[in-house]
Design an enzyme around this catalytic site. Structure first.
Site, PDB file in Angstrom:
ATOM      1  CE  LYS A 231     -87.192 108.131 -88.925  1.00 49.03           C
ATOM      2  NZ  LYS A 231     -87.362 109.634 -90.221  1.00 49.03           N
TER       3      LYS A 231
ATOM      4  NE  ARG B  13     -75.216 109.577-108.128  1.00 48.92           N
ATOM      5  CZ  ARG B  13     -75.443 110.312-107.296  1.00 48.92           C
ATOM      6  NH1 ARG B  13     -75.670 111.242-106.918  1.00 48.92           N
ATOM      7  NH2 ARG B  13     -76.111 109.201-106.701  1.00 48.92           N
TER       8      ARG B  13
ATOM      9  N   GLY C 271     -81.057 103.696-101.845  1.00 48.10           N
ATOM     10  CA  GLY C 271     -79.086 104.059-101.480  1.00 48.10           C
ATOM     11  C   GLY C 271     -77.808 103.976-100.658  1.00 48.10           C
TER      12      GLY C 271
ATOM     13  N   GLY D 265     -83.047 107.158-104.423  1.00 47.93           N
ATOM     14  CA  GLY D 265     -85.104 107.694-104.543  1.00 47.93           C
ATOM     15  C   GLY D 265     -85.721 107.203-104.967  1.00 47.93           C
TER      16      GLY D 265
HETATM   17  P1  ADP Z   1     -81.619 102.341 -97.589  1.00 48.28           P
HETATM   18  O1  ADP Z   1     -80.993 103.750 -98.590  1.00 48.28           O
HETATM   19  O2  ADP Z   1     -81.082 101.330 -98.195  1.00 48.28           O
HETATM   20  O3  ADP Z   1     -83.218 102.595 -98.610  1.00 48.28           O
HETATM   21  P2  ADP Z   1     -82.276 103.327 -94.987  1.00 48.28           P
HETATM   22  O4  ADP Z   1     -82.152 104.937 -95.514  1.00 48.28           O
HETATM   23  O5  ADP Z   1     -83.828 103.042 -94.997  1.00 48.28           O
HETATM   24  O6  ADP Z   1     -81.992 102.083 -96.407  1.00 48.28           O
HETATM   25  O7  ADP Z   1     -81.579 103.101 -94.487  1.00 48.28           O
HETATM   26  C1  ADP Z   1     -80.680 103.806 -94.389  1.00 48.28           C
HETATM   27  C2  ADP Z   1     -79.733 103.023 -92.187  1.00 48.28           C
HETATM   28  O8  ADP Z   1     -80.336 102.522 -92.001  1.00 48.28           O
HETATM   29  C3  ADP Z   1     -78.281 103.088 -92.201  1.00 48.28           C
HETATM   30  O9  ADP Z   1     -78.197 104.040 -92.247  1.00 48.28           O
HETATM   31  C4  ADP Z   1     -78.126 102.192 -91.196  1.00 48.28           C
HETATM   32  O10 ADP Z   1     -77.466 102.694 -90.204  1.00 48.28           O
HETATM   33  C5  ADP Z   1     -79.268 102.069 -90.054  1.00 48.28           C
HETATM   34  N1  ADP Z   1     -80.422 101.255 -89.357  1.00 48.28           N
HETATM   35  C6  ADP Z   1     -80.630  99.669 -89.759  1.00 48.28           C
HETATM   36  N2  ADP Z   1     -80.278  99.113 -88.894  1.00 48.28           N
HETATM   37  C7  ADP Z   1     -80.721  99.646 -87.973  1.00 48.28           C
HETATM   38  C8  ADP Z   1     -81.240  99.775 -86.940  1.00 48.28           C
HETATM   39  N3  ADP Z   1     -81.031  98.711 -85.989  1.00 48.28           N
HETATM   40  N4  ADP Z   1     -81.380 100.890 -85.368  1.00 48.28           N
HETATM   41  C9  ADP Z   1     -80.860 101.970 -86.291  1.00 48.28           C
HETATM   42  N5  ADP Z   1     -80.614 102.441 -87.549  1.00 48.28           N
HETATM   43  C10 ADP Z   1     -80.693 101.072 -87.559  1.00 48.28           C
HETATM   44 MG    MG Z   2     -81.050 106.096 -97.034  1.00 47.01          MG
END
Ligand code: ADP
Ligand code: MG
Length: 400
Positions: A207, A36, A357, A380
């Site tokens: 989620k 950063r 992230g 975010g």
């Molecule tokens: P980003 O930060 O890229 O927006 P998210 O925070 O929404 O992504 O999701 C990331 C998390 O989702 C990771 O820590 C990963 O382990 C979890 N994840 C992905 N697939 C599954 C799954 N099938 N069951 C539980 N957790 C999952």
């Molecule tokens: Mg995330």
């Protein structure tokens, strides 16, 4: 881009307040990753070379009580910045007061000053007042009074209205974005708002509830949406499948149904899974088809799904990706995420973008840092951009 950039303002001999994102990881006072700080260099070098008197503001982590302050000082950052800039960085261990004001007045063109962590203002006399994080009007006005031009180069906080971005920007005569924010906006706007078609979006992560906004916005823009990760299982439940012990958001089943109908075939779901009996990094049990026995939970997309997603990506001219395909933190369940990285890396002459992230961290950690057109630095903020929301830290910047 219609927002003012550094090229639209005259900075010579001016006191320029720059909101940077120096929210680096610190372990026992040691910076473990200075990305950063490096990312701010184009803006800082430009200001130095163009004779600005430079005052830097950044937050570092969160401050919830007085005791947090000792561990969350920006002093180590000033030291590292001095090394990478190869010039003196004056650190003032305060966020207001005579010492800070005097040091700013003493700056000569090309000199750099960093004030203490802006979130120290969140706790005053032991009380959690959140003056920085809730954009206290007096604080924004005070900081704005310390300079003549404000530059927002902190993309990571652009989705928040804090005193050190929106507060200063709304109380100063002239403001603009820095080079890092400019690049983020140009890339995100090309990938999300003006995509060349076919435009394939990939959405994953844990989620559905975190990604409703992204699905909603990208359904309007993309030709296909590939959905993986934990959120896929709520969609499967909505279709009446047995999802075993997989992640389920029961209160989102109706919404998932609604989106499947609305999508009119645009949403492509996995067709098989890599599973385990519990949430652990154990050898994957591969399932054929979508339905899972009661004792298994889906932790990654399976090999047929990988093939399906690869086919969908083959002719894409634009790819926007948010959210990993599985639990990539586990050696045994990173395969789907790696395969998507590889499929995207193979695309020639396509515009490929990651926002989010964990997805950005996954792609970098898995060795694909240079294989994408752009990996956003703002988790975010890029997520909110993909949702089609306006970012307050950008909104407040003057137009050309
Ligand atoms: P980003 O930060 O890229 O927006 P998210 O925070 O929404 O992504 O999701 C990331 C998390 O989702 C990771 O820590 C990963 O382990 C979890 N994840 C992905 N697939 C599954 C799954 N099938 N069951 C539980 N957790 C999952
Ligand atoms: Mg995330």
């Amino acid at each position: 881009m219609n927002k003012k950039t550094l090229n639209d303002v005259q900075v010579i001999n001016k006191t320029v307040l720059v909101r940077v994102d120096f929210n680096v990881p610190l372990v026992n006072g040691i910076i473990t990753d200075d990305n950063r700080i490096q990312a701010a260099l184009p803006t800082l070098n430009y200001l130095i070379n163009n004779g600005a008197k430079i005052v830097l503001l950044s937050h570092l982590s969160r401050i919830k009580e007085e005791a947090d302050k000792a561990k969350k000082s920006l002093a180590p950052v000033a030291k590292r910045l001095q090394e990478v800039l190869n010039r003196e960085v004056k650190f003032v261990p305060h966020t207001r007061g005579l010492e800070l004001e005097t040091a700013i007045k003493a700056l000569k063109p090309g000199e750099v000053l960093l004030m203490e962590n802006t979130r120290f203002e969140d706790v005053v006399n032991g009380e959690l007042v959140k003056n920085e994080s809730k954009n206290n009007d007096a604080l924004g006005k005070y900081w704005a009074s310390l300079g003549e031009i404000f530059v927002n180069d902190a993309f990571g906080t652009a989705h928040r209205a804090h005193a050190s971005n929106v507060g200063i920007a709304s109380n100063i005569k002239e403001n603009c974005v820095g080079f890092l924010v400019q690049k983020e906006l140009e890339m995100l706007s090309q990938g999300i708002d003006n995509p060349e078609h076919p435009f394939v979006a990939i959405i994953g992560g844990a989620k559905v509830s975190d990604k409703i906004g992204v699905i909603d916005n990208l359904l309007k823009k993309a030709d296909k949406i590939l959905i993986g990760g934990g959120m896929a299982y709520t969609f499967f439940a909505a279709m009446g499948h047995n999802i075993g012990k997989s992640l389920l958001e029961e209160d989102k089943i109706d919404l998932a149904k609604e989106y499947l109908e609305k999508a009119n075939g645009k949403i492509i779901l996995p067709i098989d899974s890599a599973t385990a009996e519990s949430f652990a990094d154990v050898k994957a049990i591969f399932t054929d088809g979508i339905d899972l026995p009661d004792n298994l939970m889906g932790l990654d997309i399976g090999s047929k799904s990988i093939k399906l997603f690869e086919d969908e990506l083959k002719d894409a001219k634009t790819v926007a990706w948010n959210g990993p395909m599985g639990v990539f933190e586990f050696e045994n369940f990173k395969t789907g995420t790696v395969a998507i990285c590889e499929a995207i890396a193979k695309l020639k002459d396509s515009f490929t973008l990651i926002g989010g992230g964990d997805s950005a961290a996954a792609a970098i950690q898995l060795g694909f840092k240079d294989k994408f057109t752009h990996i956003s630095t703002g988790g975010g903020a890029s997520l909110e951009y993909m949702e089609g929301k306006t970012l307050p830290g950008i909104e407040i910047i003057q137009t050309k």
